[in-house]
Write an enzyme that holds these catalytic residues in place. Structure first.
Site, PDB file in Angstrom:
ATOM      1  N   ARG A  54       6.595  -0.435 -11.453  1.00  0.00           N
ATOM      2  CA  ARG A  54       7.937  -1.022 -11.472  1.00  0.00           C
ATOM      3  C   ARG A  54       7.897  -2.493 -11.910  1.00  0.00           C
ATOM      4  NH1 ARG A  54      11.506   0.012  -6.065  1.00  0.00           N
ATOM      5  NH2 ARG A  54      10.535  -1.907  -5.368  1.00  0.00           N
TER       6      ARG A  54
ATOM      7  N   TRP B 198       0.810  -1.222   0.000  1.00  0.00           N
ATOM      8  CA  TRP B 198       0.000   0.000   0.000  1.00  0.00           C
ATOM      9  C   TRP B 198       0.838   1.264   0.000  1.00  0.00           C
ATOM     10  CZ3 TRP B 198       1.631   2.701   4.108  1.00  0.00           C
ATOM     11  CH2 TRP B 198       2.189   1.976   5.163  1.00  0.00           C
ATOM     12  N   ASN B 199       2.143   1.165   0.341  1.00  0.00           N
ATOM     13  CA  ASN B 199       2.848   2.412   0.686  1.00  0.00           C
ATOM     14  C   ASN B 199       3.258   3.265  -0.513  1.00  0.00           C
ATOM     15  OD1 ASN B 199       4.831   0.513   0.094  1.00  0.00           O
ATOM     16  ND2 ASN B 199       6.263   1.268   1.629  1.00  0.00           N
TER      17      ASN B 199
ATOM     18  N   GLY C 211       6.444  -6.399  -0.562  1.00  0.00           N
ATOM     19  CA  GLY C 211       5.692  -6.334   0.682  1.00  0.00           C
ATOM     20  C   GLY C 211       6.545  -6.784   1.845  1.00  0.00           C
TER      21      GLY C 211
ATOM     22  N   ARG D 216      10.455  10.694   4.033  1.00  0.00           N
ATOM     23  CA  ARG D 216       9.762  10.407   2.778  1.00  0.00           C
ATOM     24  C   ARG D 216       8.640   9.423   3.094  1.00  0.00           C
ATOM     25  NH1 ARG D 216      11.979   6.605  -1.268  1.00  0.00           N
ATOM     26  NH2 ARG D 216      10.773   6.834  -3.178  1.00  0.00           N
TER      27      ARG D 216
ATOM     28  N   GLU E 139      10.746  -2.862  11.638  1.00  0.00           N
ATOM     29  CA  GLU E 139      10.545  -1.654  10.824  1.00  0.00           C
ATOM     30  C   GLU E 139       9.637  -0.707  11.607  1.00  0.00           C
ATOM     31  OE1 GLU E 139       9.074  -3.802   7.134  1.00  0.00           O
ATOM     32  OE2 GLU E 139      10.322  -2.264   6.223  1.00  0.00           O
TER      33      GLU E 139
ATOM     34  N   GLU F 213      10.702  -8.115  -3.238  1.00  0.00           N
ATOM     35  CA  GLU F 213      11.196  -6.839  -2.692  1.00  0.00           C
ATOM     36  C   GLU F 213      10.566  -6.741  -1.311  1.00  0.00           C
ATOM     37  OE1 GLU F 213      13.351  -4.874  -3.939  1.00  0.00           O
ATOM     38  OE2 GLU F 213      13.431  -5.417  -6.056  1.00  0.00           O
TER      39      GLU F 213
ATOM     40  N   SER G  14      16.372   5.568  -4.573  1.00  0.00           N
ATOM     41  CA  SER G  14      15.396   5.097  -5.559  1.00  0.00           C
ATOM     42  C   SER G  14      15.561   5.870  -6.861  1.00  0.00           C
ATOM     43  CB  SER G  14      13.972   5.306  -5.032  1.00  0.00           C
ATOM     44  OG  SER G  14      13.823   4.640  -3.811  1.00  0.00           O
TER      45      SER G  14
ATOM     46  N   GLU H 294      14.749  -4.644  -9.277  1.00  0.00           N
ATOM     47  CA  GLU H 294      13.758  -3.986 -10.123  1.00  0.00           C
ATOM     48  C   GLU H 294      14.340  -2.675 -10.633  1.00  0.00           C
ATOM     49  OE1 GLU H 294      10.124  -3.726  -7.749  1.00  0.00           O
ATOM     50  OE2 GLU H 294       9.432  -5.590  -8.658  1.00  0.00           O
TER      51      GLU H 294
ATOM     52  N   CYS I 227      10.234   1.131   2.740  1.00  0.00           N
ATOM     53  CA  CYS I 227      11.188   0.047   3.014  1.00  0.00           C
ATOM     54  C   CYS I 227      12.602   0.610   3.105  1.00  0.00           C
ATOM     55  CB  CYS I 227      11.112  -1.003   1.915  1.00  0.00           C
ATOM     56  SG  CYS I 227      11.301  -0.269   0.281  1.00  0.00           S
TER      57      CYS I 227
ATOM     58  N   LYS J  82      -2.537  -8.142  -8.169  1.00  0.00           N
ATOM     59  CA  LYS J  82      -3.339  -7.861  -6.978  1.00  0.00           C
ATOM     60  C   LYS J  82      -2.696  -6.721  -6.197  1.00  0.00           C
ATOM     61  CE  LYS J  82      -3.305  -9.017  -2.840  1.00  0.00           C
ATOM     62  NZ  LYS J  82      -3.725  -7.670  -2.384  1.00  0.00           N
ATOM     63  N   PRO J  83      -3.248  -5.516  -6.342  1.00  0.00           N
ATOM     64  CA  PRO J  83      -2.734  -4.404  -5.529  1.00  0.00           C
ATOM     65  C   PRO J  83      -3.219  -4.551  -4.092  1.00  0.00           C
ATOM     66  CG  PRO J  83      -4.530  -3.649  -6.961  1.00  0.00           C
ATOM     67  CD  PRO J  83      -4.372  -5.114  -7.218  1.00  0.00           C
TER      68      PRO J  83
HETATM   69  P1  NAD Z   1       2.173  -6.948   3.296  1.00  0.00           P
HETATM   70  O1  NAD Z   1       3.199  -8.019   3.153  1.00  0.00           O
HETATM   71  O2  NAD Z   1       1.233  -7.010   4.424  1.00  0.00           O
HETATM   72  O3  NAD Z   1       1.262  -6.888   1.989  1.00  0.00           O
HETATM   73  C1  NAD Z   1       1.856  -6.808   0.702  1.00  0.00           C
HETATM   74  C2  NAD Z   1       0.868  -7.389  -0.298  1.00  0.00           C
HETATM   75  O4  NAD Z   1       0.707  -8.785  -0.009  1.00  0.00           O
HETATM   76  C3  NAD Z   1      -0.523  -6.765  -0.231  1.00  0.00           C
HETATM   77  O5  NAD Z   1      -1.055  -6.693  -1.533  1.00  0.00           O
HETATM   78  C4  NAD Z   1      -1.299  -7.779   0.607  1.00  0.00           C
HETATM   79  O6  NAD Z   1      -2.673  -7.776   0.346  1.00  0.00           O
HETATM   80  C5  NAD Z   1      -0.667  -9.088   0.143  1.00  0.00           C
HETATM   81  N1  NAD Z   1      -0.806 -10.184   1.092  1.00  0.00           N
HETATM   82  C6  NAD Z   1      -0.880 -10.120   2.440  1.00  0.00           C
HETATM   83  N2  NAD Z   1      -1.026 -11.359   2.945  1.00  0.00           N
HETATM   84  C7  NAD Z   1      -1.048 -12.226   1.893  1.00  0.00           C
HETATM   85  C8  NAD Z   1      -1.169 -13.637   1.773  1.00  0.00           C
HETATM   86  N3  NAD Z   1      -1.312 -14.423   2.829  1.00  0.00           N
HETATM   87  N4  NAD Z   1      -1.139 -14.180   0.547  1.00  0.00           N
HETATM   88  C9  NAD Z   1      -0.997 -13.406  -0.540  1.00  0.00           C
HETATM   89  N5  NAD Z   1      -0.864 -12.062  -0.506  1.00  0.00           N
HETATM   90  C10 NAD Z   1      -0.883 -11.481   0.716  1.00  0.00           C
HETATM   91  O7  NAD Z   1       2.968  -5.573   3.243  1.00  0.00           O
HETATM   92  P2  NAD Z   1       2.371  -4.112   3.335  1.00  0.00           P
HETATM   93  O8  NAD Z   1       1.992  -3.832   4.749  1.00  0.00           O
HETATM   94  O9  NAD Z   1       1.359  -3.897   2.257  1.00  0.00           O
HETATM   95  O10 NAD Z   1       3.653  -3.236   2.922  1.00  0.00           O
HETATM   96  C11 NAD Z   1       4.636  -2.868   3.822  1.00  0.00           C
HETATM   97  C12 NAD Z   1       5.837  -3.788   3.675  1.00  0.00           C
HETATM   98  O11 NAD Z   1       6.297  -3.763   2.330  1.00  0.00           O
HETATM   99  C13 NAD Z   1       7.000  -3.345   4.514  1.00  0.00           C
HETATM  100  O12 NAD Z   1       7.605  -4.463   5.090  1.00  0.00           O
HETATM  101  C14 NAD Z   1       7.920  -2.685   3.492  1.00  0.00           C
HETATM  102  O13 NAD Z   1       9.264  -2.643   3.879  1.00  0.00           O
HETATM  103  C15 NAD Z   1       7.700  -3.531   2.300  1.00  0.00           C
HETATM  104  N6  NAD Z   1       8.064  -2.837   1.078  1.00  0.00           N
HETATM  105  C16 NAD Z   1       9.190  -3.228   0.412  1.00  0.00           C
HETATM  106  C17 NAD Z   1       9.580  -2.556  -0.732  1.00  0.00           C
HETATM  107  C18 NAD Z   1      10.819  -2.957  -1.490  1.00  0.00           C
HETATM  108  O14 NAD Z   1      10.941  -2.542  -2.636  1.00  0.00           O
HETATM  109  N7  NAD Z   1      11.720  -3.737  -0.906  1.00  0.00           N
HETATM  110  C19 NAD Z   1       8.820  -1.489  -1.204  1.00  0.00           C
HETATM  111  C20 NAD Z   1       7.678  -1.110  -0.512  1.00  0.00           C
HETATM  112  C21 NAD Z   1       7.306  -1.807   0.632  1.00  0.00           C
END
Ligand code: NAD
Length: 494
Positions: free
Chosen positions: A172, A163-164, A241, A291, A394, A263, A454, A471, A297, A187-188
């Protein structure tokens, strides 16, 4: 929010698709269910989107698998032109997309504009890469075989984003997938889906053929992503995520030995040596920390500061952080928006409380302001102890945690004392030290005298529990291509 802005937001929301995109059509979920999307600055619903499930997921991945053959054979120039048109459309609608993003996610408009441009740049970058997919030809060591290598699309891809960064994380992945000739099921995040849905509609307008990009939103991610990974129809998973979810999906993708890019989370050290240009270090720390309200992340999670400049850095950061304007990101002049939701806020409060209980000092902030919305006041903590929970979790909020150190060796030891390895930052005027410490940091990216790494032209990604693959940059498209090697006997004339 002013009435004028509200009217504008209402008009924007009326134009955004809220159903599932399957085979080029916007369709409701088979179950008919909907999910509310909330504005984190007001806690009010702003839209209702389709709540997809397993049936919707399977239809989408079947379409992606069916369309792969024809899409994979399109001319690179055709794919390039679609991406270039999408770039132009995104930039032409930068203001609207920025306001939409702020409304669903909370970041201030200036940052949302920046993210729209960043996301668009991935579309332009990969439009340029589409026509540069290379191969090579060589001869075996004994001279008897021609070795001809070409690159083919890896096949239908599963895209899952957080979501962030509601627009950039999708762009990307979608940019290189289109450039490489891959179809997609996407799936967003259910928390901030509107920017992705708007992008999908722009790609349709830009000429993307039906079925190349299919989008399924859901309140139950496992019920959509699980069937995609189990179907055997998709050949690649690309996930951004949390590390916990990434590990789970990596296990599921293993069942069909899928190509996987992850990622994941970070725990970035931001090291300030006492020979640093402190003005530059403060500027860099503000960017690396603030930011996205710290919800990145790449956020500076642990600010390691050499003892000789620790008090000075704490005071200067506190002055800057304390002066930031907190409020609804859609309002003029706001610099810090709300966090994404109550669990995020609870976590930040818990981590600050824990650090203080273990001996840290609150230099500024430290609490929630008394207003609706999920806000946390920009905070500076000095003298954070190494056993504090925020050293290994985090923070994902506007909290600068300063940890003093004495020697270069100690700084490195603290910096690398984490399972994560996404990015590290360091500030020093000593060139030799700059290289030495950069090389010794266990991370995929280093910011040397900068708080921002980035860049669509650079390979983004981490080591250790921060992920697999990269990426962006020249290597970004490789994640979506397989090498095919053709062997041919070689006889020489004469
Ligand atoms: P999250 O892991 O909770 O969710 C990410 C995505 O996965 C969402 O679309 C969510 O709906 C889906 N998801 C959640 N549970 C799932 C499951 N059981 N099966 C399939 N899909 C599932 O993460 P978040 O809270 O949305 O984002 C924050 C995290 O993302 C932080 O840890 C952040 O560091 C990381 N992040 C990493 C990068 C990178 O490029 N390395 C960039 C942005 C965010």
């Amino acid at each position: 929010m002013t009435t004028g802005t509200s009217d504008r937001v209402r008009a924007l929301l009326a134009d955004v698709p809220t159903d599932l995109l399957v085979d080029g059509n916007w369709v409701p979920a088979a179950s008919g269910r909907r999910i509310d999307v909330l504005n984190p600055a007001t806690e009010e619903p702003i839209a209702s989107i389709a709540d997809g499930g397993e049936d919707d997921a399977l239809r989408a991945v079947e379409v992606a698998a069916r369309v792969q053959r024809s899409w994979g054979r399109t001319a690179p120039r055709e794919r390039s032109e679609i991406l270039r048109s999408a770039f132009d459309l995104v930039m032409a609608r930068q203001e609207d997309l920025a306001l939409l993003m702020t409304t669903e996610m909370g970041k201030p408009l200036a940052e949302a504009r920046g993210e729209v441009a960043y996301a668009a740049e991935f579309l332009r970058w990969f439009s340029e890469e589409a026509v540069r997919i290379g191969g090579d030809a060589t001869v075996s060591g004994d001279g008897g075989t021609r070795i001809i290598c070409t690159r083919e699309p890896v096949g239908p891809c599963v895209l899952v984003t957080p979501w962030n960064f509601p627009l950039a994380m999708g762009a990307r992945k979608i940019g290189p997938a289109i450039a490489a000739g891959c179809t997609m099921v996407f799936k967003p995040s259910e928390l901030t889906p509107l920017s992705s849905l708007a992008l999908a509609e722009i790609l349709r307008e830009a000429g993307l053929p039906d079925g190349v990009l299919n989008v399924v939103t859901t309140s139950d991610p496992g019920s959509v992503v699980g069937p995609w990974l189990a179907s055997g129809l998709a050949r690649k998973l690309t996930f951004t995520g949390s590390t916990a979810v990434g590990i789970k999906l990596l296990g599921q993708a293993a069942q069909h030995v899928m190509r996987t890019s992850l990622e994941l989370g970070g725990n970035a050290p931001f090291i300030v040596f006492d020979d640093a240009d402190l003005d530059a270090a403060v500027e860099g720390a503000m960017v690396a920390k603030m930011r996205n309200m710290g919800e990145a992340c790449t956020a500076a999670n642990r600010i390691l500061v050499q003892r000789g400049v620790a008090d000075q850095l704490a005071a200067r950061l506190a002055e800057r952080m304390g002066g930031l304007v907190v409020g609804d990101g859609a309002d003029d002049g706001v610099q810090v928006g709300p966090l994404v939701g109550p669990p995020a806020l609870d976590k930040v409060e818990r981590l600050v409380g824990d650090a203080v209980a273990r001996g840290a000092t609150v230099v500024t902030g430290g609490s929630r302001p008394d207003r609706p919305g999920w806000f946390f006041t920009p905070t500076v903590l000095a003298d954070v102890r190494r056993d504090s929970a925020l050293m290994s979790e985090e923070i994902f909020g506007p909290v600068a945690a300063l940890v003093p150190f004495d020697t270069e060796e100690e700084a490195l030891e603290i910096a690398n004392d984490t399972d994560w390895g996404l990015v590290g930052y360091l500030y020093t005027r000593d060139v030799d030290r700059g290289f030495r410490v950069s090389e010794a940091m266990e991370v995929g990216m280093v910011g040397l005298n900068t708080g921002l790494v980035s860049n669509p032209a650079a390979p983004f990604g981490g080591v250790k529990a921060s992920g697999l693959g990269r990426e962006g940059g020249r290597v970004g498209i490789e994640e979506f291509l397989e090498i095919k090697y053709l062997a041919m006997p070689r006889r020489t004339l004469g």
